[in-house]
Write an enzyme that holds these catalytic residues in place. Structure first.
Site, PDB file in Angstrom:
ATOM      1  N   GLY A  46      34.643 -12.453  32.340  1.00 51.18           N
ATOM      2  CA  GLY A  46      33.893 -11.488  31.553  1.00 51.18           C
ATOM      3  C   GLY A  46      33.681 -12.033  30.157  1.00 51.18           C
ATOM      4  O   GLY A  46      34.415 -12.911  29.696  1.00 51.18           O
ATOM      5  N   GLN A  51      32.047 -11.237  21.382  1.00 47.70           N
ATOM      6  CA  GLN A  51      32.793 -12.488  21.443  1.00 47.70           C
ATOM      7  C   GLN A  51      31.940 -13.693  21.053  1.00 47.70           C
ATOM      8  O   GLN A  51      32.484 -14.745  20.750  1.00 47.70           O
ATOM      9  CB  GLN A  51      33.393 -12.698  22.837  1.00 47.70           C
ATOM     10  CG  GLN A  51      34.511 -11.710  23.142  1.00 47.70           C
ATOM     11  CD  GLN A  51      35.086 -11.962  24.498  1.00 47.70           C
ATOM     12  OE1 GLN A  51      34.581 -11.464  25.502  1.00 47.70           O
ATOM     13  NE2 GLN A  51      36.145 -12.759  24.544  1.00 47.70           N
ATOM     14  N   CYS A  98      42.339 -13.824  27.322  1.00 49.76           N
ATOM     15  CA  CYS A  98      41.111 -13.474  26.607  1.00 49.76           C
ATOM     16  C   CYS A  98      40.502 -14.744  26.026  1.00 49.76           C
ATOM     17  O   CYS A  98      41.209 -15.550  25.413  1.00 49.76           O
ATOM     18  CB  CYS A  98      41.425 -12.484  25.488  1.00 49.76           C
ATOM     19  SG  CYS A  98      39.987 -11.990  24.529  1.00 49.76           S
ATOM     20  N   LEU A  99      39.210 -14.910  26.181  1.00 49.87           N
ATOM     21  CA  LEU A  99      38.527 -16.088  25.648  1.00 49.87           C
ATOM     22  C   LEU A  99      38.552 -16.116  24.125  1.00 49.87           C
ATOM     23  O   LEU A  99      38.368 -17.176  23.533  1.00 49.87           O
ATOM     24  CB  LEU A  99      37.090 -16.143  26.162  1.00 49.87           C
ATOM     25  CG  LEU A  99      36.939 -16.303  27.677  1.00 49.87           C
ATOM     26  CD1 LEU A  99      35.474 -16.213  28.082  1.00 49.87           C
ATOM     27  CD2 LEU A  99      37.565 -17.595  28.156  1.00 49.87           C
ATOM     28  N   HIS A 140      38.981  -4.439  29.955  1.00 49.20           N
ATOM     29  CA  HIS A 140      39.116  -5.486  28.946  1.00 49.20           C
ATOM     30  C   HIS A 140      37.804  -5.666  28.179  1.00 49.20           C
ATOM     31  O   HIS A 140      37.799  -5.689  26.942  1.00 49.20           O
ATOM     32  CB  HIS A 140      39.522  -6.801  29.635  1.00 49.20           C
ATOM     33  CG  HIS A 140      39.720  -7.948  28.714  1.00 49.20           C
ATOM     34  ND1 HIS A 140      40.965  -8.434  28.406  1.00 49.20           N
ATOM     35  CD2 HIS A 140      38.834  -8.716  28.032  1.00 49.20           C
ATOM     36  CE1 HIS A 140      40.832  -9.453  27.565  1.00 49.20           C
ATOM     37  NE2 HIS A 140      39.550  -9.648  27.322  1.00 49.20           N
ATOM     38  N   HIS A 144      36.508  -4.692  24.135  1.00 53.41           N
ATOM     39  CA  HIS A 144      35.842  -5.569  23.161  1.00 53.41           C
ATOM     40  C   HIS A 144      34.726  -4.818  22.431  1.00 53.41           C
ATOM     41  O   HIS A 144      34.559  -4.981  21.225  1.00 53.41           O
ATOM     42  CB  HIS A 144      35.247  -6.809  23.844  1.00 53.41           C
ATOM     43  CG  HIS A 144      36.207  -7.931  24.012  1.00 53.41           C
ATOM     44  ND1 HIS A 144      36.799  -8.575  22.946  1.00 53.41           N
ATOM     45  CD2 HIS A 144      36.668  -8.543  25.120  1.00 53.41           C
ATOM     46  CE1 HIS A 144      37.588  -9.527  23.389  1.00 53.41           C
ATOM     47  NE2 HIS A 144      37.531  -9.536  24.716  1.00 53.41           N
TER      48      HIS A 144
END
Length: 187
Positions: A46, A51, A98-99, A140, A144
């Site tokens: 995702g 992000q 998480c990226l 998640h 964000h």
């Protein structure tokens, strides 16, 4: 399509509630294409627009099992979740990453079921009733868009370990990002 830099925790866009998408136009279609390419290259399951530094209520997702393959975009999503189970936290099964906090994974209690209502790129509304890992992905990514990182939800002692990892990596400040395929962080 263009790979986008992924913002690291501490960047203000990650900690601010995203704005509604007023209209789906060529800019939004290109943004979603870039997000999908970036998510795949990272690799991730995702990616929220925040992000990559865009404060709009959009996330992309990709999830597959032997029985199911789900890939798409959620524009202006709404999310309903079930109550949390009484089962204790499973350190492995409930582990999440998480990226925007690359390389770190910690267990986090999430609801086992979620209902996602969103709009797709054609402007059509849809609903997905998800459970298990897909429900976790939706929660998640929706977080964000609310300006919440999974690190914000961690319980002790994991919250303390996450704070230590952020400090050791010199994260937590504006302007840090990374590009999938590169092995360094660039301010």
């Amino acid at each position: 399509m263009t790979l986008q830099k992924i913002r690291i925790t501490g960047d203000p866009v990650l900690h601010t509630r995203a704005l509604e998408v007023p209209v789906i136009d060529d800019y939004i279609r290109q943004l979603v294409a870039d997000m999908l390419e970036t998510m795949d290259a990272a690799p991730g399951v995702g990616l929220a627009a925040t992000q990559i530094g865009v404060g709009l209520r959009i996330f992309v997702y990709s999830f597959s099992t032997e029985d199911q393959e789900v890939r798409g975009v959620a524009i202006n999503p709404e999310l309903s979740i079930s109550e949390f189970s009484e089962e204790s936290l499973d350190e492995e099964a409930d582990s999440e990453g998480c990226l925007s906090i690359p390389g770190e994974r910690f267990p986090l209690k999430r609801a086992n079921r979620a209902v996602l209502r969103a709009t797709d790129l054609e402007g059509q509304g849809y609903q997905i009733d998800a459970e298990g890992w897909l429900a976790r992905i939706f929660q998640h990514e929706f977080d964000h868009l609310e300006g919440i990182l999974y690190a914000d939800r961690l319980a002790k002692p994991h919250k303390r370990f996450m704070k230590k990892a952020i400090k050791e990596n010199d994260w937590g400040a504006p302007g840090l990002s990374w590009l999938p395929g590169e092995d360094y962080l660039e301010p």
